[in-house]
Design a protein around this motif. Structure first.
Motif, PDB file in Angstrom:
ATOM      1  N   CYS A  11       0.839  -1.199   0.000  1.00 33.46           N
ATOM      2  CA  CYS A  11       0.000   0.000   0.000  1.00 33.46           C
ATOM      3  C   CYS A  11       0.874   1.248   0.000  1.00 33.46           C
ATOM      4  O   CYS A  11       2.024   1.231   0.452  1.00 33.46           O
ATOM      5  CB  CYS A  11      -0.958   0.008   1.185  1.00 33.46           C
ATOM      6  SG  CYS A  11      -0.166   0.106   2.779  1.00 33.46           S
ATOM      7  N   ALA A  12       0.304   2.326  -0.520  1.00 32.47           N
ATOM      8  CA  ALA A  12       1.004   3.610  -0.595  1.00 32.47           C
ATOM      9  C   ALA A  12       1.432   4.051   0.797  1.00 32.47           C
ATOM     10  O   ALA A  12       0.677   3.929   1.761  1.00 32.47           O
ATOM     11  CB  ALA A  12       0.099   4.658  -1.230  1.00 32.47           C
ATOM     12  N   GLY A  13       2.660   4.556   0.894  1.00 37.69           N
ATOM     13  CA  GLY A  13       3.190   5.049   2.151  1.00 37.69           C
ATOM     14  C   GLY A  13       3.956   4.012   2.955  1.00 37.69           C
ATOM     15  O   GLY A  13       4.661   4.361   3.899  1.00 37.69           O
ATOM     16  N   ALA A  14       3.846   2.746   2.579  1.00 37.17           N
ATOM     17  CA  ALA A  14       4.547   1.684   3.306  1.00 37.17           C
ATOM     18  C   ALA A  14       5.966   1.530   2.781  1.00 37.17           C
ATOM     19  O   ALA A  14       6.246   1.759   1.603  1.00 37.17           O
ATOM     20  CB  ALA A  14       3.802   0.361   3.161  1.00 37.17           C
ATOM     21  N   SER A  15       6.856   1.150   3.656  1.00 35.32           N
ATOM     22  CA  SER A  15       8.230   0.864   3.261  1.00 35.32           C
ATOM     23  C   SER A  15       8.241  -0.394   2.396  1.00 35.32           C
ATOM     24  O   SER A  15       7.606  -1.388   2.730  1.00 35.32           O
ATOM     25  CB  SER A  15       9.075   0.644   4.515  1.00 35.32           C
ATOM     26  OG  SER A  15      10.403   0.378   4.170  1.00 35.32           O
ATOM     27  N   ALA A  16       8.959  -0.336   1.283  1.00 40.17           N
ATOM     28  CA  ALA A  16       8.990  -1.466   0.351  1.00 40.17           C
ATOM     29  C   ALA A  16       9.959  -2.532   0.843  1.00 40.17           C
ATOM     30  O   ALA A  16      11.127  -2.259   1.078  1.00 40.17           O
ATOM     31  CB  ALA A  16       9.399  -0.985  -1.029  1.00 40.17           C
ATOM     32  N   GLU A  17       9.447  -3.734   0.983  1.00 39.35           N
ATOM     33  CA  GLU A  17      10.280  -4.860   1.403  1.00 39.35           C
ATOM     34  C   GLU A  17      10.687  -5.741   0.230  1.00 39.35           C
ATOM     35  O   GLU A  17      11.704  -6.429   0.300  1.00 39.35           O
ATOM     36  CB  GLU A  17       9.534  -5.708   2.422  1.00 39.35           C
ATOM     37  CG  GLU A  17       9.197  -4.972   3.695  1.00 39.35           C
ATOM     38  CD  GLU A  17       8.431  -5.855   4.660  1.00 39.35           C
ATOM     39  OE1 GLU A  17       8.847  -7.010   4.865  1.00 39.35           O
ATOM     40  OE2 GLU A  17       7.410  -5.388   5.191  1.00 39.35           O
ATOM     41  N   PHE A  18       9.866  -5.747  -0.831  1.00 43.50           N
ATOM     42  CA  PHE A  18      10.077  -6.673  -1.939  1.00 43.50           C
ATOM     43  C   PHE A  18       9.843  -5.995  -3.282  1.00 43.50           C
ATOM     44  O   PHE A  18       9.070  -5.050  -3.384  1.00 43.50           O
ATOM     45  CB  PHE A  18       9.088  -7.846  -1.856  1.00 43.50           C
ATOM     46  CG  PHE A  18       9.153  -8.616  -0.583  1.00 43.50           C
ATOM     47  CD1 PHE A  18      10.129  -9.586  -0.392  1.00 43.50           C
ATOM     48  CD2 PHE A  18       8.243  -8.382   0.435  1.00 43.50           C
ATOM     49  CE1 PHE A  18      10.188 -10.304   0.790  1.00 43.50           C
ATOM     50  CE2 PHE A  18       8.291  -9.095   1.616  1.00 43.50           C
ATOM     51  CZ  PHE A  18       9.280 -10.061   1.800  1.00 43.50           C
ATOM     52  N   ALA A  19      10.485  -6.531  -4.307  1.00 46.75           N
ATOM     53  CA  ALA A  19      10.124  -6.261  -5.697  1.00 46.75           C
ATOM     54  C   ALA A  19       9.314  -7.466  -6.152  1.00 46.75           C
ATOM     55  O   ALA A  19       9.497  -8.580  -5.648  1.00 46.75           O
ATOM     56  CB  ALA A  19      11.372  -6.107  -6.553  1.00 46.75           C
ATOM     57  N   PHE A  20       8.410  -7.240  -7.089  1.00 48.46           N
ATOM     58  CA  PHE A  20       7.536  -8.307  -7.583  1.00 48.46           C
ATOM     59  C   PHE A  20       7.595  -8.371  -9.099  1.00 48.46           C
ATOM     60  O   PHE A  20       7.677  -7.340  -9.768  1.00 48.46           O
ATOM     61  CB  PHE A  20       6.074  -8.035  -7.197  1.00 48.46           C
ATOM     62  CG  PHE A  20       5.818  -7.982  -5.731  1.00 48.46           C
ATOM     63  CD1 PHE A  20       5.445  -9.119  -5.029  1.00 48.46           C
ATOM     64  CD2 PHE A  20       5.927  -6.783  -5.031  1.00 48.46           C
ATOM     65  CE1 PHE A  20       5.192  -9.064  -3.664  1.00 48.46           C
ATOM     66  CE2 PHE A  20       5.674  -6.717  -3.672  1.00 48.46           C
ATOM     67  CZ  PHE A  20       5.304  -7.861  -2.985  1.00 48.46           C
ATOM     68  N   CYS A  21       7.495  -9.582  -9.621  1.00 54.58           N
ATOM     69  CA  CYS A  21       7.312  -9.783 -11.051  1.00 54.58           C
ATOM     70  C   CYS A  21       6.067 -10.648 -11.224  1.00 54.58           C
ATOM     71  O   CYS A  21       5.944 -11.708 -10.585  1.00 54.58           O
ATOM     72  CB  CYS A  21       8.515 -10.471 -11.667  1.00 54.58           C
ATOM     73  SG  CYS A  21       8.333 -10.735 -13.454  1.00 54.58           S
ATOM     74  N   VAL A  22       5.142 -10.188 -12.054  1.00 47.03           N
ATOM     75  CA  VAL A  22       3.920 -10.948 -12.310  1.00 47.03           C
ATOM     76  C   VAL A  22       4.272 -12.082 -13.271  1.00 47.03           C
ATOM     77  O   VAL A  22       4.688 -11.834 -14.403  1.00 47.03           O
ATOM     78  CB  VAL A  22       2.816 -10.055 -12.916  1.00 47.03           C
ATOM     79  CG1 VAL A  22       1.561 -10.869 -13.181  1.00 47.03           C
ATOM     80  CG2 VAL A  22       2.520  -8.869 -12.006  1.00 47.03           C
ATOM     81  N   VAL A  23       4.122 -13.321 -12.809  1.00 48.84           N
ATOM     82  CA  VAL A  23       4.390 -14.489 -13.645  1.00 48.84           C
ATOM     83  C   VAL A  23       3.126 -14.852 -14.428  1.00 48.84           C
ATOM     84  O   VAL A  23       3.168 -15.103 -15.623  1.00 48.84           O
ATOM     85  CB  VAL A  23       4.872 -15.688 -12.790  1.00 48.84           C
ATOM     86  CG1 VAL A  23       5.052 -16.932 -13.630  1.00 48.84           C
ATOM     87  CG2 VAL A  23       6.165 -15.320 -12.057  1.00 48.84           C
ATOM     88  N   SER A  24       1.996 -14.865 -13.740  1.00 48.54           N
ATOM     89  CA  SER A  24       0.709 -15.133 -14.380  1.00 48.54           C
ATOM     90  C   SER A  24      -0.383 -14.452 -13.564  1.00 48.54           C
ATOM     91  O   SER A  24      -0.167 -14.056 -12.422  1.00 48.54           O
ATOM     92  CB  SER A  24       0.448 -16.637 -14.488  1.00 48.54           C
ATOM     93  OG  SER A  24       0.322 -17.214 -13.197  1.00 48.54           O
ATOM     94  N   GLY A  25      -1.569 -14.338 -14.142  1.00 43.07           N
ATOM     95  CA  GLY A  25      -2.667 -13.667 -13.466  1.00 43.07           C
ATOM     96  C   GLY A  25      -2.577 -12.167 -13.682  1.00 43.07           C
ATOM     97  O   GLY A  25      -2.026 -11.708 -14.674  1.00 43.07           O
TER      98      GLY A  25
END
Length: 135
Positions: A11-25
């Motif tokens: 969510c906006a304003g939260a510290s980023a812990e991860f990067a994500f890559c959409v594999v499917s969906g």
């Protein structure tokens, strides 16, 4: 990671812990004027091979938008510490990744109007690999 429909990734304003890559969906990314430099709410639907929050790998990033799955999906989720752990055993790889991270962070800082757009969880201007390496 296998979120179901409606699961929030960040969510906006939260510290980023991860990067994500959409594999499917599919994932919807939304920015709102209260949390990011947009004039009106904007939403983008992302599908296969789209990256979100890559900046989390290279910096202490704060999300400027919210992402949730709009249908069941499969995601690759990686943290900066996971990435460092993979690179530590090879000095050449470690140096290359360190140089890439420095260039990426410089682009985060430099990304602002009028020369470019603001960085977001979807895009940091001029950070395609070829732009960083040759630019």
């Amino acid at each position: 990671q296998f979120p179901t429909e409606g699961d929030e990734l960040f969510c906006a304003g939260a510290s980023a812990e991860f990067a994500f890559c959409v594999v499917s969906g599919g994932v919807t990314y939304t920015q709102e004027p209260q949390s990011s430099p947009v004039l009106e709410t904007t939403s983008t639907n992302l599908r296969g091979h789209a990256w979100l929050a890559e900046s989390a790998l290279w910096s202490e990033w704060i999300h400027v938008g919210t992402a949730f799955s709009y249908r069941p999906c499969e995601l690759l989720r990686i943290s900066s510490s996971d990435l460092r752990g993979c690179c530590d055993s090879n000095i050449v790889v470690r140096e290359l990744v360190s140089d890439y991270a420095s260039l990426f962070c410089r682009r985060i800082v430099e990304s602002r109007p009028p020369d470019s757009g603001w960085p977001s969880d979807l895009d940091v201007p001029a950070t395609e690999c070829a732009e960083l390496v040759h630019g």
